[in-house]
Design an enzyme around this catalytic site. Structure first.
Site, PDB file in Angstrom:
ATOM      1  N   GLY A   1       0.790  -1.235   0.000  1.00 33.65           N
ATOM      2  CA  GLY A   1       0.000   0.000   0.000  1.00 33.65           C
ATOM      3  C   GLY A   1       0.816   1.275   0.000  1.00 33.65           C
ATOM      4  O   GLY A   1       0.319   2.322   0.393  1.00 33.65           O
ATOM      5  N   SER A   2       2.071   1.198  -0.487  1.00 35.74           N
ATOM      6  CA  SER A   2       2.845   2.450  -0.510  1.00 35.74           C
ATOM      7  C   SER A   2       2.245   3.435  -1.510  1.00 35.74           C
ATOM      8  O   SER A   2       2.260   4.650  -1.273  1.00 35.74           O
ATOM      9  CB  SER A   2       4.327   2.186  -0.794  1.00 35.74           C
ATOM     10  OG  SER A   2       4.522   1.724  -2.097  1.00 35.74           O
ATOM     11  N   ASN A   3       1.692   2.940  -2.609  1.00 37.34           N
ATOM     12  CA  ASN A   3       1.003   3.846  -3.538  1.00 37.34           C
ATOM     13  C   ASN A   3      -0.264   4.408  -2.910  1.00 37.34           C
ATOM     14  O   ASN A   3      -0.565   5.589  -3.072  1.00 37.34           O
ATOM     15  CB  ASN A   3       0.655   3.131  -4.847  1.00 37.34           C
ATOM     16  CG  ASN A   3       1.811   3.124  -5.816  1.00 37.34           C
ATOM     17  OD1 ASN A   3       2.103   4.134  -6.443  1.00 37.34           O
ATOM     18  ND2 ASN A   3       2.496   1.985  -5.904  1.00 37.34           N
TER      19      ASN A   3
ATOM     20  N   ILE B   1     -11.260  -7.919 -11.826  1.00 40.80           N
ATOM     21  CA  ILE B   1     -12.485  -7.185 -11.464  1.00 40.80           C
ATOM     22  C   ILE B   1     -13.672  -7.829 -12.187  1.00 40.80           C
ATOM     23  O   ILE B   1     -13.664  -7.950 -13.416  1.00 40.80           O
ATOM     24  CB  ILE B   1     -12.359  -5.688 -11.868  1.00 40.80           C
ATOM     25  CG1 ILE B   1     -11.118  -5.055 -11.217  1.00 40.80           C
ATOM     26  CG2 ILE B   1     -13.627  -4.923 -11.490  1.00 40.80           C
ATOM     27  CD1 ILE B   1     -11.124  -5.041  -9.701  1.00 40.80           C
TER      28      ILE B   1
ATOM     29  N   ASN C   1      -6.131   1.238 -13.125  1.00 46.23           N
ATOM     30  CA  ASN C   1      -5.111   0.399 -12.497  1.00 46.23           C
ATOM     31  C   ASN C   1      -3.743   0.958 -12.841  1.00 46.23           C
ATOM     32  O   ASN C   1      -3.576   1.605 -13.876  1.00 46.23           O
ATOM     33  CB  ASN C   1      -5.230  -1.035 -13.047  1.00 46.23           C
ATOM     34  CG  ASN C   1      -4.188  -1.973 -12.465  1.00 46.23           C
ATOM     35  OD1 ASN C   1      -3.977  -2.009 -11.252  1.00 46.23           O
ATOM     36  ND2 ASN C   1      -3.511  -2.731 -13.320  1.00 46.23           N
TER      37      ASN C   1
ATOM     38  N   HIS D   1       0.099  -0.458 -13.580  1.00 38.72           N
ATOM     39  CA  HIS D   1       0.874  -1.671 -13.818  1.00 38.72           C
ATOM     40  C   HIS D   1       2.354  -1.286 -13.874  1.00 38.72           C
ATOM     41  O   HIS D   1       2.714  -0.308 -14.532  1.00 38.72           O
ATOM     42  CB  HIS D   1       0.443  -2.324 -15.134  1.00 38.72           C
ATOM     43  CG  HIS D   1       1.102  -3.646 -15.349  1.00 38.72           C
ATOM     44  ND1 HIS D   1       0.705  -4.787 -14.690  1.00 38.72           N
ATOM     45  CD2 HIS D   1       2.176  -3.998 -16.091  1.00 38.72           C
ATOM     46  CE1 HIS D   1       1.490  -5.785 -15.038  1.00 38.72           C
ATOM     47  NE2 HIS D   1       2.395  -5.336 -15.889  1.00 38.72           N
TER      48      HIS D   1
HETATM   49  C1  GRF Z   1       2.999  -1.352  -7.651  1.00 42.77           C
HETATM   50  O1  GRF Z   1       4.244  -1.587  -8.242  1.00 42.77           O
HETATM   51  C2  GRF Z   1       1.918  -1.293  -8.689  1.00 42.77           C
HETATM   52  O2  GRF Z   1       2.356  -0.873  -9.938  1.00 42.77           O
HETATM   53  C3  GRF Z   1       1.480  -2.716  -8.792  1.00 42.77           C
HETATM   54  O3  GRF Z   1       1.592  -3.228  -7.495  1.00 42.77           O
HETATM   55  C4  GRF Z   1       2.583  -2.509  -6.777  1.00 42.77           C
HETATM   56  C5  GRF Z   1       1.965  -2.063  -5.484  1.00 42.77           C
HETATM   57  O4  GRF Z   1       2.903  -1.568  -4.600  1.00 42.77           O
HETATM   58  N1  GRF Z   1       0.177  -2.823  -9.409  1.00 42.77           N
HETATM   59  P1  GRF Z   1       2.431  -0.894  -3.246  1.00 42.77           P
HETATM   60  O5  GRF Z   1       1.544  -1.903  -2.523  1.00 42.77           O
HETATM   61  O6  GRF Z   1       1.665   0.338  -3.610  1.00 42.77           O
HETATM   62  O7  GRF Z   1       3.657  -0.588  -2.467  1.00 42.77           O
END
Ligand code: GRF
Length: 187
Positions: free
Chosen positions: A12-14, A88, A102, A104
């Site tokens: 969940g860093s994003n 999904i 999404n 990727h």
């Molecule tokens: C990211 O690299 C994203 O592109 C992919 O999964 C990863 C998630 O990383 N779909 P995080 O959980 O957000 O750290």
């Protein structure tokens, strides 16, 4: 006020980066984070950040309207998949046309599809001696990683890179661009 719901299965860093970005913006709020993994680290992040987080299991997701109804109840304007691994289901896509995106961690259409996630993607990039990789932000349709592309950004891959260092470069691109692309889509 536009409302985002983030789906995440892992670290969940994003998700955290998106939540932090929109904290500073008056017109967009992250309404909730949803996960299919009750042990996902993203849940700790939500706790710390004070963001409501919810877990659903496969039957609720695939074979019922529970998730759709929940999202409608939150007045969701955009569903953001950030490291979410399940496909999904079509009833969810139909309920939110062009409102599910999404990210990727590669330059689609390369290195996409079922089973291509996380380090598997970066290792394949390394094994194939690619000189560049990057990120793809795309709409979600019923096939893994095949919806219309919204945005891509590239980074170099050099011979001394390994899957780890490639992942770091890709994550930097994700942090830099994903919130801004979301903001543009909502404006
Ligand atoms: C990211 O690299 C994203 O592109 C992919 O999964 C990863 C998630 O990383 N779909 P995080 O959980 O957000 O750290």
């Amino acid at each position: 006020m536009k409302r985002i719901v983030i789906f995440a299965s892992g670290s969940g860093s994003n998700a955290e980066n998106i939540i932090s970005f929109f904290r500073e913006k008056p017109d967009v709020a992250v309404a909730a984070v949803l996960t299919n993994k009750s042990s996902a680290k993203v849940l700790e992040r939500c706790d710390r950040l004070g963001i409501p987080a919810f877990y659903f299991n496969k039957p609720a997701f695939k074979n019922s309207d529970a998730v759709v109804n929940f999202l409608k109840g939150l007045n969701t304007d955009l569903i953001v998949l950030a490291g979410f691994l399940w496909k999904i289901p079509s009833h969810l896509i139909d309920a939110f046309p062009n409102k599910i995106i999404n990210i990727h961690p590669a330059l689609l259409p390369k290195y996409g599809g079922k089973g291509m996630y996380g380090d598997k993607v970066h290792q394949a990039v390394k094994d194939n001696k690619e000189t560049e990789t990057g990120i793809t932000i795309h709409y979600v349709n019923e096939n893994y990683d095949e919806g219309a592309i919204i945005f891509q950004a590239k980074t170099d891959v050099i011979p001394s890179d390994d899957a780890n260092s490639i992942a770091q470069k890709v994550h930097q691109l994700e942090y830099e661009h994903f919130p801004q692309v979301i903001e543009k889509l909502l404006s």
